[in-house]
Design a protein around this motif. Structure first.
Motif, PDB file in Angstrom:
ATOM      1  N   LEU A 225      21.391  44.829   8.515  1.00  0.00           N
ATOM      2  CA  LEU A 225      21.527  46.435   8.621  1.00  0.00           C
ATOM      3  C   LEU A 225      22.881  46.964   9.411  1.00  0.00           C
ATOM      4  CD1 LEU A 225      19.814  48.976   7.842  1.00  0.00           C
ATOM      5  CD2 LEU A 225      18.996  48.820  10.191  1.00  0.00           C
ATOM      6  N   CYS A 226      23.274  46.420  10.533  1.00  0.00           N
ATOM      7  CA  CYS A 226      24.324  46.680  11.368  1.00  0.00           C
ATOM      8  C   CYS A 226      25.628  46.368  10.344  1.00  0.00           C
ATOM      9  CB  CYS A 226      24.494  45.708  12.592  1.00  0.00           C
ATOM     10  SG  CYS A 226      23.299  46.296  13.854  1.00  0.00           S
ATOM     11  N   VAL A 227      25.539  45.433   9.698  1.00  0.00           N
ATOM     12  CA  VAL A 227      26.727  45.002   9.030  1.00  0.00           C
ATOM     13  C   VAL A 227      26.790  46.032   7.598  1.00  0.00           C
ATOM     14  CG1 VAL A 227      27.715  43.283   7.325  1.00  0.00           C
ATOM     15  CG2 VAL A 227      26.836  42.624   9.565  1.00  0.00           C
ATOM     16  N   ALA A 228      25.728  46.548   7.366  1.00  0.00           N
ATOM     17  CA  ALA A 228      26.138  47.305   5.969  1.00  0.00           C
ATOM     18  C   ALA A 228      26.188  48.628   6.564  1.00  0.00           C
ATOM     19  CB  ALA A 228      24.465  47.350   5.274  1.00  0.00           C
ATOM     20  N   PHE A 229      25.631  49.034   7.563  1.00  0.00           N
ATOM     21  CA  PHE A 229      25.696  50.572   8.069  1.00  0.00           C
ATOM     22  C   PHE A 229      26.950  51.072   9.094  1.00  0.00           C
ATOM     23  CE2 PHE A 229      20.980  52.394   6.890  1.00  0.00           C
ATOM     24  CZ  PHE A 229      21.496  52.012   5.538  1.00  0.00           C
ATOM     25  N   ILE A 230      26.846  50.125   9.960  1.00  0.00           N
ATOM     26  CA  ILE A 230      27.933  50.755  10.812  1.00  0.00           C
ATOM     27  C   ILE A 230      29.203  50.892  10.680  1.00  0.00           C
ATOM     28  CG2 ILE A 230      28.992  49.976  13.060  1.00  0.00           C
ATOM     29  CD1 ILE A 230      26.484  49.033  13.945  1.00  0.00           C
ATOM     30  N   PRO A 231      29.791  50.000   9.617  1.00  0.00           N
ATOM     31  CA  PRO A 231      31.319  50.437   9.047  1.00  0.00           C
ATOM     32  C   PRO A 231      31.247  51.759   8.228  1.00  0.00           C
ATOM     33  CG  PRO A 231      30.850  48.192   8.935  1.00  0.00           C
ATOM     34  CD  PRO A 231      29.198  48.502   9.262  1.00  0.00           C
ATOM     35  N   MET A 232      30.158  52.054   7.458  1.00  0.00           N
ATOM     36  CA  MET A 232      30.132  52.986   6.604  1.00  0.00           C
ATOM     37  C   MET A 232      29.913  54.326   7.823  1.00  0.00           C
ATOM     38  SD  MET A 232      27.339  54.513   3.987  1.00  0.00           S
ATOM     39  CE  MET A 232      27.659  52.847   2.898  1.00  0.00           C
ATOM     40  N   GLY A 233      29.288  54.511   8.686  1.00  0.00           N
ATOM     41  CA  GLY A 233      28.991  55.590   9.597  1.00  0.00           C
ATOM     42  C   GLY A 233      30.539  55.620  10.230  1.00  0.00           C
ATOM     43  N   ILE A 234      31.354  54.833  10.676  1.00  0.00           N
ATOM     44  CA  ILE A 234      32.576  55.041  11.417  1.00  0.00           C
ATOM     45  C   ILE A 234      33.536  55.528  10.382  1.00  0.00           C
ATOM     46  CG2 ILE A 234      34.619  53.650  12.369  1.00  0.00           C
ATOM     47  CD1 ILE A 234      32.649  51.668  13.421  1.00  0.00           C
ATOM     48  N   SER A 235      33.589  54.777   9.231  1.00  0.00           N
ATOM     49  CA  SER A 235      34.269  55.506   8.135  1.00  0.00           C
ATOM     50  C   SER A 235      34.026  56.918   7.632  1.00  0.00           C
ATOM     51  CB  SER A 235      34.289  54.597   6.832  1.00  0.00           C
ATOM     52  OG  SER A 235      35.092  55.145   5.560  1.00  0.00           O
ATOM     53  N   LEU A 236      32.870  57.065   7.564  1.00  0.00           N
ATOM     54  CA  LEU A 236      32.564  58.863   7.374  1.00  0.00           C
ATOM     55  C   LEU A 236      32.744  59.559   8.632  1.00  0.00           C
ATOM     56  CD1 LEU A 236      30.856  60.164   5.271  1.00  0.00           C
ATOM     57  CD2 LEU A 236      28.731  59.775   6.588  1.00  0.00           C
ATOM     58  N   LEU A 237      32.879  59.050   9.817  1.00  0.00           N
ATOM     59  CA  LEU A 237      32.985  60.019  10.985  1.00  0.00           C
ATOM     60  C   LEU A 237      34.703  60.188  11.013  1.00  0.00           C
ATOM     61  CD1 LEU A 237      30.900  58.780  13.702  1.00  0.00           C
ATOM     62  CD2 LEU A 237      30.770  60.794  12.332  1.00  0.00           C
ATOM     63  N   ARG A 238      35.416  59.121  10.576  1.00  0.00           N
ATOM     64  CA  ARG A 238      36.859  59.187  10.405  1.00  0.00           C
ATOM     65  C   ARG A 238      37.384  60.120   9.068  1.00  0.00           C
ATOM     66  NH1 ARG A 238      38.694  53.025  12.115  1.00  0.00           N
ATOM     67  NH2 ARG A 238      38.403  53.356  14.459  1.00  0.00           N
ATOM     68  N   SER A 239      36.749  60.214   8.109  1.00  0.00           N
ATOM     69  CA  SER A 239      37.011  60.817   7.219  1.00  0.00           C
ATOM     70  C   SER A 239      37.516  62.448   6.879  1.00  0.00           C
ATOM     71  CB  SER A 239      36.141  60.565   5.745  1.00  0.00           C
ATOM     72  OG  SER A 239      34.643  61.252   6.219  1.00  0.00           O
ATOM     73  N   GLY A 240      37.235  63.151   8.102  1.00  0.00           N
ATOM     74  CA  GLY A 240      37.298  64.317   8.150  1.00  0.00           C
ATOM     75  C   GLY A 240      37.633  64.940   9.627  1.00  0.00           C
ATOM     76  N   PRO A 241      37.927  66.395   9.793  1.00  0.00           N
ATOM     77  CA  PRO A 241      38.164  66.849  11.119  1.00  0.00           C
ATOM     78  C   PRO A 241      36.938  66.516  12.139  1.00  0.00           C
ATOM     79  CG  PRO A 241      37.551  68.715   9.504  1.00  0.00           C
ATOM     80  CD  PRO A 241      37.662  67.231   8.784  1.00  0.00           C
ATOM     81  N   PRO A 242      37.166  66.620  13.415  1.00  0.00           N
ATOM     82  CA  PRO A 242      36.096  66.893  14.291  1.00  0.00           C
ATOM     83  C   PRO A 242      35.354  67.978  14.339  1.00  0.00           C
ATOM     84  CG  PRO A 242      38.407  67.079  15.473  1.00  0.00           C
ATOM     85  CD  PRO A 242      38.640  66.748  14.033  1.00  0.00           C
ATOM     86  N   PRO A 243      34.275  67.899  14.861  1.00  0.00           N
ATOM     87  CA  PRO A 243      33.452  69.258  14.833  1.00  0.00           C
ATOM     88  C   PRO A 243      34.141  70.258  15.779  1.00  0.00           C
ATOM     89  CG  PRO A 243      32.382  67.605  16.602  1.00  0.00           C
ATOM     90  CD  PRO A 243      33.393  66.844  15.465  1.00  0.00           C
ATOM     91  N   THR A 244      33.953  71.573  15.245  1.00  0.00           N
ATOM     92  CA  THR A 244      34.493  72.709  15.738  1.00  0.00           C
ATOM     93  C   THR A 244      33.953  73.007  17.262  1.00  0.00           C
ATOM     94  OG1 THR A 244      32.785  74.206  14.933  1.00  0.00           O
ATOM     95  CG2 THR A 244      34.866  73.802  13.728  1.00  0.00           C
ATOM     96  N   ARG A 245      34.713  73.826  18.154  1.00  0.00           N
ATOM     97  CA  ARG A 245      34.195  74.155  19.558  1.00  0.00           C
ATOM     98  C   ARG A 245      32.554  74.812  19.384  1.00  0.00           C
ATOM     99  NH1 ARG A 245      38.008  77.254  23.409  1.00  0.00           N
ATOM    100  NH2 ARG A 245      39.025  75.283  23.055  1.00  0.00           N
ATOM    101  N   ARG A 246      32.455  75.777  18.411  1.00  0.00           N
ATOM    102  CA  ARG A 246      31.315  76.367  18.359  1.00  0.00           C
ATOM    103  C   ARG A 246      30.243  75.514  17.962  1.00  0.00           C
ATOM    104  NH1 ARG A 246      30.152  80.960  13.504  1.00  0.00           N
ATOM    105  NH2 ARG A 246      27.790  81.418  14.264  1.00  0.00           N
ATOM    106  N   ALA A 247      30.654  74.444  17.017  1.00  0.00           N
ATOM    107  CA  ALA A 247      29.498  73.411  16.789  1.00  0.00           C
ATOM    108  C   ALA A 247      29.060  72.724  18.058  1.00  0.00           C
ATOM    109  CB  ALA A 247      29.892  72.316  15.478  1.00  0.00           C
ATOM    110  N   MET A 248      30.132  72.157  18.727  1.00  0.00           N
ATOM    111  CA  MET A 248      29.644  71.451  20.101  1.00  0.00           C
ATOM    112  C   MET A 248      28.981  72.350  20.998  1.00  0.00           C
ATOM    113  SD  MET A 248      30.892  68.635  19.590  1.00  0.00           S
ATOM    114  CE  MET A 248      30.734  68.015  21.213  1.00  0.00           C
ATOM    115  N   VAL A 249      29.300  73.715  21.087  1.00  0.00           N
ATOM    116  CA  VAL A 249      28.364  74.414  21.719  1.00  0.00           C
ATOM    117  C   VAL A 249      26.996  74.409  21.349  1.00  0.00           C
ATOM    118  CG1 VAL A 249      27.958  77.122  22.273  1.00  0.00           C
ATOM    119  CG2 VAL A 249      30.303  75.951  22.967  1.00  0.00           C
TER     120      VAL A 249
END
Length: 268
Positions: A225-249
């Motif tokens: 499960l780790c081999v299948a999911f974790i690389p996909m999660g990392i790739s997904l988080l890197r595929s766009g901009p970071p969350p906005t300040r409003r979202a973090m609040v």
């Protein structure tokens, strides 16, 4: 009659590359807003890591029911932490499964539909089993270990003799749902062959009340499960901009509200 093995391998590799390219293009052309890139990405990483943490923490004790209760009576904090991490990981998996199912659906709709639905039903079954684990541990505190060993033995006997129960009928998807999802992930191009096989290994993870870590079976399943999911999660988080300040609040506010409700909210 000669077999062009090298040609077949080349064509198979090209077909795999074409499937993955088609899937990536379909996902780009039809983005899925729910559960979102950040929720899906964090789930793909945190869910498997929590399950692996729980698996490791209880691995020093034999997996069968009496040994798990005996381990709790001697090491209550450790066993509670292990089972809590394990259950929390499965709760966090639903956005991960939904994210993968949506990617599969982009090019193989039926495989994504059935694989995603079956695995999610299996997640409900896993969480139900944790509820029985939680109750058993707390009853051990109040009734004592001998009484609970007898009680759990009677529970398993009654469970085997029960012809129908909502979570008994949903036990099968907890196993073969992962195989359906893995086949769909490979056929659609959402995962390569190796990671699809790793995902299918989750079907080997034992299910039941007070079932601990089976060595090496549990580590093979959760490791897959780790081999299948974790690389996909990392790739997904890197595929766009970071969350906005409003979202973090808003994230901080929601976390604080959750903490306050946990500390001072209604009991029961």
């Amino acid at each position: 009659m000669t077999i062009d093995l090298r040609g077949r391998v080349t064509r198979w590799r090209q077909a795999t590359t074409d499937r993955r390219a088609a899937n990536a293009a379909a996902v780009r052309d039809h983005p899925y807003p729910f559960p979102g890139r950040w929720v899906g990405g964090v789930s793909l990483i945190a869910g498997p890591l929590l399950i692996m943490t729980g698996t490791i923490l209880r691995s020093q004790f034999y997996f069968f029911v009496p040994y798990q209760l005996a381990a709790y009576s001697r090491h209550p904090a450790l066993i509670t932490a292990a089972y809590t991490c394990f259950a929390a990981g499965f709760v966090l998996l639903w956005p991960a499964v939904l994210t993968l199912a949506q990617r599969i659906t982009a090019t193989s709709p039926l495989w994504g539909l059935w694989g995603g639905c079956l695995v999610m039903v299996g997640l409900f079954t896993r969480v139900f089993q944790f509820g029985t684990d939680h109750l058993a541990f707390h009853l051990t505190d109040s009734l004592g270990l001998p009484a609970m060993l007898h009680g759990i033995d009677a529970y398993y006997t009654a469970w085997r003799d029960t012809l129908w129960h909502p979570f008994k009928t949903m036990s099968a998807p907890a196993f073969f749902g992962w195989v359906v999802l893995a086949i769909g992930a490979y056929r659609s191009g959402a995962l390569g062959l190796g990671r699809a096989i790793a995902l299918g290994l989750m079907s080997a993870l034992a299910l039941g009340t007070l079932k601990g870590t089976e060595i090496p079976q549990s580590f093979i399943a959760v490791g897959g499960l780790c081999v299948a999911f974790i690389p996909m999660g990392i790739s997904l988080l890197r595929s766009g901009p970071p969350p906005t300040r409003r979202a973090m609040v808003w994230i901080v506010i929601l976390i604080l509200v959750h903490i306050l409700m946990t500390a001072f909210g209604p009991r029961g």
